[in-house]
Structures are given as structure tokens and as C-alpha cells.
Design an enzyme around this catalytic site. Sequence first.
Site, mmCIF file in Angstrom:
data_model
loop_
_atom_site.group_PDB
_atom_site.id
_atom_site.type_symbol
_atom_site.label_atom_id
_atom_site.label_comp_id
_atom_site.label_asym_id
_atom_site.label_seq_id
_atom_site.Cartn_x
_atom_site.Cartn_y
_atom_site.Cartn_z
ATOM 1 N N SER A 1 0.854 -1.193 0.000
ATOM 2 C CA SER A 1 0.000 0.000 0.000
ATOM 3 C C SER A 1 0.884 1.235 0.000
ATOM 4 C CB SER A 1 -0.948 -0.025 1.204
ATOM 5 O OG SER A 1 -1.830 1.074 1.171
ATOM 6 N N THR A 2 0.833 2.063 1.038
ATOM 7 C CA THR A 2 1.622 3.294 1.074
ATOM 8 C C THR A 2 3.113 2.989 0.948
ATOM 9 O OG1 THR A 2 -0.029 4.227 2.551
ATOM 10 C CG2 THR A 2 2.067 5.396 2.391
ATOM 11 N N HIS B 1 -2.802 -1.220 -3.152
ATOM 12 C CA HIS B 1 -3.946 -0.324 -2.959
ATOM 13 C C HIS B 1 -3.800 0.898 -3.861
ATOM 14 C CE1 HIS B 1 -4.297 -2.024 1.418
ATOM 15 N NE2 HIS B 1 -4.721 -2.878 0.503
ATOM 16 N N MET C 1 -0.178 1.126 4.986
ATOM 17 C CA MET C 1 -1.002 1.419 6.152
ATOM 18 C C MET C 1 -1.978 0.280 6.412
ATOM 19 S SD MET C 1 -2.003 5.442 6.006
ATOM 20 C CE MET C 1 -2.948 5.316 4.513
ATOM 21 N N ASP D 1 -4.197 -4.954 6.096
ATOM 22 C CA ASP D 1 -4.656 -5.809 5.008
ATOM 23 C C ASP D 1 -3.587 -6.854 4.693
ATOM 24 O OD1 ASP D 1 -6.235 -6.775 2.943
ATOM 25 O OD2 ASP D 1 -5.470 -5.329 1.484
#
Length: 376
Positions: free
Chosen positions: A193-194, A220, A313, A316
Site C-alpha cells: 500500500s503506502t 492499494h 497502512m 490488510d
Amino acid sequence: MQSPYRVMVVDDSAVIRGFLTRWLKEEDDIEVVASAGNGAIALKEFEKHHPEIVVLDIEMPEMDGMTALPKLIELDRNVKVIMASTLTLRNADISMRALAKGAADYVPKPESTREAGEKEVFHRDLIAKVRALGATRRRKLGEDLPSVGGGAAVVPSLAAQASSAPTIYKGAEIKLRSHNAGLFPKVLAIGSSTGGPQALFSVFEKLKGKLSLPVFITQHMPATFTAILAEHLTKIAGMKCAEAVDGEKIEGGRIYLAPGDWHMTVVKGADGEKISLNQNPPENFCRPAVDPMLRSLVEVYGSRILTVILTGMGQDGKLGCEQLANLGGYVIAQDEETSVVWGMPGAVATAGLSNAVVSLNDIPAAVENALSGRPS
């Protein structure tokens, strides 16, 4: 209460600067110390106010975001820059290049500030990313975090923020699972993600020419961005990467990327394994999400899955890794030091679901070892 995160908003639209500033100021732990209408003004304001996080528009007169980005990082190499852009192919490509040049993350601006749903998602994502990146910066510098609502300072995550149940990862004990070398993995699955695009570029650059099995990635991202990410990964990895297509047959030596706004899963049919896309409700507040991908892979390939959880973040991927760990599959988590945000890999590592927790630079070697039956 410790000092709030210091933010500067840079956008040529006074309207957008206004609602971004208003949203941020509503949070007790965030302070907007400056705003600017272009990159040139932003540089002057930066030297006056020393913000920790900059929300930076891409398209601006006099000096655009891409020109200002390296100049801001030159002023403070620890500054966290969040690129803000509308959802166009051109801006998605620019955002990918900005990440490669030092931007920490991006937020896609809603096409219309009048659309309540789009505004809500953008608002939530912006606040979550400011907090997560601010916390990462302060921890790296050994500075105190602001408390939220009088409570303890935490590392917030997108999921935690929405559920009002933050998770503390800093200083948490990491318990590694032992692994009995047995059957070789049939597939490689990656969740991120991030900070994920930068991490993916780094990993696949070193794995170029070394992978022959199918690779599945859930990052993401919105739809326009995943298309551009696939193009960049194809160039870097030296193997075809594309947004997965519903019903396509799984082949070795291919990278299947979950398309934005779709969960990517794998199903087994009479004629072999195939991609199955769906728009089931978001999981961990994300679609695509890592957990649905991992659950489906476990159903098809059992324990013969090598999973890598990169920076991001939230948590998940944790539930999917739990299923995989119970079967004896192999899980690698990125370490805290090299993660932009140690949420997803931290959740896996502190739950004792990983076999290895390694730096970003060492992940390619760890992947090669695991694929060759020599996991460390």
C-alpha cells in the site's frame, strides 16, 4: 498534548486549498502552518515554517509539483511529500515518477468536490496518510508523536482510523515462524500500500530475469493508477505485467496486478487456474484488497505460496497470511526501518505470521532463497 503534525498545502486552486486546509485543521493532531498557490511560493513558505508534511499539487503555474518536489527534499531530506492529482492517465504517470523521485505517497483528488462519496474517501485517505507519514518521520527522528483526543500516541492506519481502534507497532516484539523446507512454491503473492510502488520497483529491479512462476500483486490504488503501475513494472521487471482480466488463464512468467476498484482472486477450473475479478464490498476499507487474493490462492495452491508483505497502512493481508501460516506457507515481511509505513508488514510480523522480516534491499535475495528451497 505534544505538538501537532505541521502540514503545508500547495495547490493553485484557492477552492481546493480552502477545503484541504479546513479538513486538516479540524483534526486536533494536525496543524496547517502554510499554504501556497505554486511551487515557487511553496519553497519560500517551507523555509519560513518548516512543515513536516507537504500536500503538493502536480499542475501549477510558474513552478509545478514535479519541479518543486526535489527542491523541497533538498531543503529537508526527511520531509514527507504527498502528491495530489486528478485521476488522469497523465497525472497517474507523473505521480509514479514522483514516487520514484522521493515523494512518499499520493492522493487522487476527487473529480468534483460536490460528490459526497468521493469527498468522504478523499478526506479519510488524506487524514490517514498525513498521520501515518507524520508518525513515521517523527519516529525516525526520535521525536514525540501528538496524542489524539488526549490518548496515547499511536501509529494510525487507514483501517484503525476508520474503526477508532489504532494499533501500536513501535517496539512490538517480532516472533518468527520456523519453516520446514518442503515443496517449492508454485506462485509468488505480494501485498502493498503506502510506499508500495517504490518498494515494488526496487524488488523487481533486482529480480529481473529470475522469476518464471506466476506473480500476483495487490497494491492499494485507483484504476487509472494501476494501469500506469503495470506499465512501469513491465519495464523494470523484464516480464509482462498487466492489470488482471476476468477469466484469463494463469501462466508462468507473468505478473498479474489487481486492477483498481476490483478484488483479484484466482479460481481453479476444469482447464486450469484462472483470474476471477469481483466488486464485493471493500475489505480493510480497500478494494482491491490483499486478503481476498491470499484466501483464493490458499484454496487453489494450498501451502505452495510465497507471500511478501511490503510497506503500507493498516493490516490488510494479515488474515490471509494467518491462513497461509496455518498451512505451512512461507511469508516474508518488510522491516520497519525501510518501510514508508510499517502497518501491513508490522501487523504480520508482530502477530508471528512471518518466517522472515528483512529490509527492502534484502527482500529479493530472500525471495530467491525461498523459491529455491533454501529459506532463511
